[in-house]
Motif scaffolding. Sequence first.
Motif, PDB file in Angstrom:
ATOM      1  N   ILE A  97       1.200  -1.236  -0.020  1.00 55.86           N
ATOM      2  CA  ILE A  97       0.017   0.086   0.009  1.00 55.86           C
ATOM      3  C   ILE A  97       0.491   1.373  -0.132  1.00 55.86           C
ATOM      4  CG2 ILE A  97      -0.394   0.246   2.275  1.00 55.86           C
ATOM      5  CD1 ILE A  97      -3.028   1.131   2.074  1.00 55.86           C
ATOM      6  N   ALA A  98       0.657   2.425  -0.939  1.00 56.33           N
ATOM      7  CA  ALA A  98       0.730   3.525  -0.614  1.00 56.33           C
ATOM      8  C   ALA A  98       0.379   4.307  -0.635  1.00 56.33           C
ATOM      9  CB  ALA A  98       2.604   3.648  -1.697  1.00 56.33           C
ATOM     10  N   GLY A  99       1.286   6.069  -0.831  1.00 57.05           N
ATOM     11  CA  GLY A  99       0.369   7.203  -0.724  1.00 57.05           C
ATOM     12  C   GLY A  99       0.719   8.843  -1.045  1.00 57.05           C
ATOM     13  N   VAL A 100       0.372   9.250  -1.178  1.00 55.63           N
ATOM     14  CA  VAL A 100       1.245  10.642  -1.912  1.00 55.63           C
ATOM     15  C   VAL A 100       0.020  12.112  -0.770  1.00 55.63           C
ATOM     16  CG1 VAL A 100       2.613   9.526  -3.751  1.00 55.63           C
ATOM     17  CG2 VAL A 100       0.478  11.491  -3.699  1.00 55.63           C
ATOM     18  N   TYR A 101       1.068  12.789  -0.416  1.00 52.96           N
ATOM     19  CA  TYR A 101       0.671  13.646   0.198  1.00 52.96           C
ATOM     20  C   TYR A 101       1.042  15.068  -0.699  1.00 52.96           C
ATOM     21  CZ  TYR A 101      -2.084  17.843   2.632  1.00 52.96           C
ATOM     22  OH  TYR A 101      -2.004  18.585   3.177  1.00 52.96           O
ATOM     23  N   LYS A 102       0.540  15.910  -1.607  1.00 46.16           N
ATOM     24  CA  LYS A 102      -0.791  16.488  -1.567  1.00 46.16           C
ATOM     25  C   LYS A 102      -0.129  15.593  -2.916  1.00 46.16           C
ATOM     26  CE  LYS A 102      -1.165  20.167   0.881  1.00 46.16           C
ATOM     27  NZ  LYS A 102      -1.512  21.774   0.588  1.00 46.16           N
ATOM     28  N   GLN A 103      -1.476  15.091  -3.809  1.00 49.29           N
ATOM     29  CA  GLN A 103      -1.516  14.494  -5.335  1.00 49.29           C
ATOM     30  C   GLN A 103      -0.754  16.305  -6.206  1.00 49.29           C
ATOM     31  OE1 GLN A 103      -5.625  13.566  -7.258  1.00 49.29           O
ATOM     32  NE2 GLN A 103      -6.125  13.278  -5.211  1.00 49.29           N
ATOM     33  N   VAL A 104      -0.519  16.052  -7.521  1.00 47.44           N
ATOM     34  CA  VAL A 104      -0.253  16.592  -7.967  1.00 47.44           C
ATOM     35  C   VAL A 104      -1.919  17.126  -9.155  1.00 47.44           C
ATOM     36  CG1 VAL A 104       2.030  16.057  -8.981  1.00 47.44           C
ATOM     37  CG2 VAL A 104      -0.303  15.299 -10.016  1.00 47.44           C
ATOM     38  N   TYR A 105      -1.801  19.531  -8.934  1.00 43.21           N
ATOM     39  CA  TYR A 105      -2.908  19.810  -9.343  1.00 43.21           C
ATOM     40  C   TYR A 105      -3.944  19.411  -8.167  1.00 43.21           C
ATOM     41  CZ  TYR A 105       0.100  20.173 -13.331  1.00 43.21           C
ATOM     42  OH  TYR A 105       1.154  20.177 -14.380  1.00 43.21           O
ATOM     43  N   HIS A 106      -4.058  19.033  -7.043  1.00 42.29           N
ATOM     44  CA  HIS A 106      -4.605  19.152  -6.205  1.00 42.29           C
ATOM     45  C   HIS A 106      -4.204  18.987  -4.967  1.00 42.29           C
ATOM     46  CE1 HIS A 106      -7.081  17.108  -9.568  1.00 42.29           C
ATOM     47  NE2 HIS A 106      -8.131  17.937  -8.868  1.00 42.29           N
ATOM     48  N   ASN A 107      -5.210  18.990  -3.921  1.00 45.23           N
ATOM     49  CA  ASN A 107      -4.470  20.007  -2.390  1.00 45.23           C
ATOM     50  C   ASN A 107      -4.930  17.973  -1.112  1.00 45.23           C
ATOM     51  OD1 ASN A 107      -3.327  22.638  -3.018  1.00 45.23           O
ATOM     52  ND2 ASN A 107      -5.693  23.057  -2.422  1.00 45.23           N
ATOM     53  N   ASN A 108      -5.282  17.004  -2.131  1.00 46.19           N
ATOM     54  CA  ASN A 108      -5.719  15.687  -1.503  1.00 46.19           C
ATOM     55  C   ASN A 108      -4.463  14.651  -1.083  1.00 46.19           C
ATOM     56  OD1 ASN A 108      -8.023  16.949  -2.782  1.00 46.19           O
ATOM     57  ND2 ASN A 108      -9.146  15.548  -1.658  1.00 46.19           N
ATOM     58  N   ALA A 109      -4.666  13.709  -0.016  1.00 53.21           N
ATOM     59  CA  ALA A 109      -4.034  12.839   0.209  1.00 53.21           C
ATOM     60  C   ALA A 109      -4.525  11.630  -1.013  1.00 53.21           C
ATOM     61  CB  ALA A 109      -3.767  12.740   1.133  1.00 53.21           C
ATOM     62  N   ASP A 110      -4.019  11.428  -1.044  1.00 53.74           N
ATOM     63  CA  ASP A 110      -4.342   9.266  -2.254  1.00 53.74           C
ATOM     64  C   ASP A 110      -3.500   8.671  -1.709  1.00 53.74           C
ATOM     65  OD1 ASP A 110      -6.281   8.522  -3.804  1.00 53.74           O
ATOM     66  OD2 ASP A 110      -5.588   9.291  -5.435  1.00 53.74           O
ATOM     67  N   LEU A 111      -4.796   7.648  -2.074  1.00 51.47           N
ATOM     68  CA  LEU A 111      -2.989   5.739  -1.547  1.00 51.47           C
ATOM     69  C   LEU A 111      -4.013   5.587  -3.021  1.00 51.47           C
ATOM     70  CD1 LEU A 111      -4.970   5.429   2.178  1.00 51.47           C
ATOM     71  CD2 LEU A 111      -2.776   5.862   1.244  1.00 51.47           C
ATOM     72  N   ILE A 112      -2.839   3.867  -2.907  1.00 53.43           N
ATOM     73  CA  ILE A 112      -3.311   3.165  -3.890  1.00 53.43           C
ATOM     74  C   ILE A 112      -2.747   1.618  -3.349  1.00 53.43           C
ATOM     75  CG2 ILE A 112      -0.725   3.351  -4.286  1.00 53.43           C
ATOM     76  CD1 ILE A 112      -1.784   2.179  -7.371  1.00 53.43           C
ATOM     77  N   ALA A 113      -3.794   0.379  -3.561  1.00 55.44           N
ATOM     78  CA  ALA A 113      -3.232  -0.659  -2.773  1.00 55.44           C
ATOM     79  C   ALA A 113      -3.055  -1.883  -4.020  1.00 55.44           C
ATOM     80  CB  ALA A 113      -4.202  -1.218  -2.019  1.00 55.44           C
ATOM     81  N   SER A 114      -1.625  -2.753  -3.841  1.00 50.45           N
ATOM     82  CA  SER A 114      -2.089  -3.658  -4.953  1.00 50.45           C
ATOM     83  C   SER A 114      -1.405  -5.276  -4.132  1.00 50.45           C
ATOM     84  CB  SER A 114      -0.731  -3.761  -5.755  1.00 50.45           C
ATOM     85  OG  SER A 114       0.214  -4.433  -5.937  1.00 50.45           O
ATOM     86  N   GLY A 115      -1.428  -6.714  -4.768  1.00 51.93           N
ATOM     87  CA  GLY A 115      -1.450  -7.486  -4.399  1.00 51.93           C
ATOM     88  C   GLY A 115      -0.721  -8.650  -5.905  1.00 51.93           C
ATOM     89  N   GLY A 116      -0.249  -9.686  -5.328  1.00 53.00           N
ATOM     90  CA  GLY A 116       0.079 -10.723  -6.262  1.00 53.00           C
ATOM     91  C   GLY A 116       0.833 -11.664  -5.929  1.00 53.00           C
ATOM     92  N   PHE A 117       1.890 -12.684  -7.297  1.00 52.91           N
ATOM     93  CA  PHE A 117       2.187 -13.054  -6.927  1.00 52.91           C
ATOM     94  C   PHE A 117       3.065 -13.000  -7.518  1.00 52.91           C
ATOM     95  CE2 PHE A 117      -0.283 -14.828 -10.808  1.00 52.91           C
ATOM     96  CZ  PHE A 117       0.956 -15.205 -11.330  1.00 52.91           C
ATOM     97  N   CYS A 118       5.070 -14.002  -8.097  1.00 50.88           N
ATOM     98  CA  CYS A 118       5.618 -14.506  -8.913  1.00 50.88           C
ATOM     99  C   CYS A 118       6.741 -16.024  -8.705  1.00 50.88           C
ATOM    100  CB  CYS A 118       7.192 -13.254  -8.385  1.00 50.88           C
ATOM    101  SG  CYS A 118       7.696 -13.138  -7.068  1.00 50.88           S
ATOM    102  N   ALA A 119       6.684 -16.225  -9.711  1.00 53.80           N
ATOM    103  CA  ALA A 119       6.666 -17.661  -9.570  1.00 53.80           C
ATOM    104  C   ALA A 119       8.659 -17.368 -10.682  1.00 53.80           C
ATOM    105  CB  ALA A 119       5.865 -18.989  -9.727  1.00 53.80           C
ATOM    106  N   GLY A 120       9.522 -18.449 -10.417  1.00 57.80           N
ATOM    107  CA  GLY A 120      10.214 -18.569 -10.707  1.00 57.80           C
ATOM    108  C   GLY A 120      11.720 -18.535 -10.973  1.00 57.80           C
ATOM    109  N   ASP A 121      12.704 -19.512 -11.438  1.00 61.74           N
ATOM    110  CA  ASP A 121      14.103 -18.796 -10.733  1.00 61.74           C
ATOM    111  C   ASP A 121      14.150 -18.671 -12.385  1.00 61.74           C
ATOM    112  OD1 ASP A 121      16.848 -19.522 -11.305  1.00 61.74           O
ATOM    113  OD2 ASP A 121      16.414 -20.885 -10.042  1.00 61.74           O
ATOM    114  N   PRO A 122      14.867 -16.807 -11.397  1.00 60.84           N
ATOM    115  CA  PRO A 122      15.602 -16.364 -12.490  1.00 60.84           C
ATOM    116  C   PRO A 122      17.030 -16.659 -13.801  1.00 60.84           C
ATOM    117  CG  PRO A 122      15.345 -14.761 -11.127  1.00 60.84           C
ATOM    118  CD  PRO A 122      15.035 -16.215 -10.145  1.00 60.84           C
ATOM    119  N   ILE A 123      17.458 -17.155 -12.514  1.00 63.43           N
ATOM    120  CA  ILE A 123      18.967 -17.749 -13.331  1.00 63.43           C
ATOM    121  C   ILE A 123      18.937 -18.885 -14.352  1.00 63.43           C
ATOM    122  CG2 ILE A 123      21.223 -18.393 -12.266  1.00 63.43           C
ATOM    123  CD1 ILE A 123      21.098 -16.853 -10.022  1.00 63.43           C
ATOM    124  N   LYS A 124      17.973 -20.530 -14.192  1.00 56.50           N
ATOM    125  CA  LYS A 124      17.941 -20.949 -14.489  1.00 56.50           C
ATOM    126  C   LYS A 124      17.130 -20.693 -15.805  1.00 56.50           C
ATOM    127  CE  LYS A 124      18.669 -24.452 -10.518  1.00 56.50           C
ATOM    128  NZ  LYS A 124      18.229 -25.786  -9.719  1.00 56.50           N
TER     129      LYS A 124
END
Length: 269
Positions: free
Chosen positions: A65-92
């Motif tokens: 989860i992340a956020g900025v304050y203040k967002q550009v061209y506005h005076n509000n704060a804002d948030l974003i959330a993210s989720g996911g997965f990864c798999a695999g061997d990047p060397i082999k």
Amino acid sequence: MVFPKKALCQNDFEKALAKKVDSLLAPEKTGNNGMENQLMPNDAQQSATIPMGFGGFGTYAFGSIAGVYKQVYHNNADLIASGGFCAGDPIKAVNFAAGINMTDVHRFRDFSANFMVSRFVANGTSVSAGGLQLFASKKQSDAPGSTFFVAVSHAVQTMPSATPGASRLTYTIGIGNGRFYNKSYDDIAAGRGQHGTAVFGGISYEWIEHVNLIGEWSGMNLGLSMGIRPFKNPLSLAVGAINLLRYSGDKPSLLFSIGYPLALSRQAD
């Protein structure tokens, strides 16, 4: 905390989130996996606004989860959330990571997708390619369409970290379209041009153990931050400031992010 009708700052947040939680997913040094003779990225966050060439290692789920304050061209704060997965061997072979972003957190809506494929190509050097902000809603998001990128990162082999097997200094250079090249409607209306540089890059230097100083050019603006791993577990934090120049945006913004990867399986070959 979230602008109710439109995610006006998705670009900044998806940069800030570094939803390529690649810097959190640096491989542990285990067994005979081909890493014994090279320094890897250290264990603190190394990117806040750009994707890195380093991806995940093994099978992980991750959330941020992340956020900025203040967002550009506005005076509000804002948030974003993210989720996911990864798999695999990047060397082999390769590591594949995929995630979902949510830019309207309190309403649980405004989703987009990311993916990244990464592979080590030399000692301490990895290349990645992927897409960001895929399938974003044109009604709710200011994302300039889908973004695709290629990035190369290197962990300097002559500067060992205080963490065994890791490097004190890493750097990244990449190129992309979308958020790395197309400026927002507000930037265009303010006379700041239509396009950024398309080329992005960053450098991360270990100030003290588990704390990195990060400088990045996002293709649109300059950001300075710190990546911190405060505990023995893989929780990672970033704090800093973005939009430090007048090349885009109307003012600097404060940034924070927090992320956690959870290993689903890990084996020593």
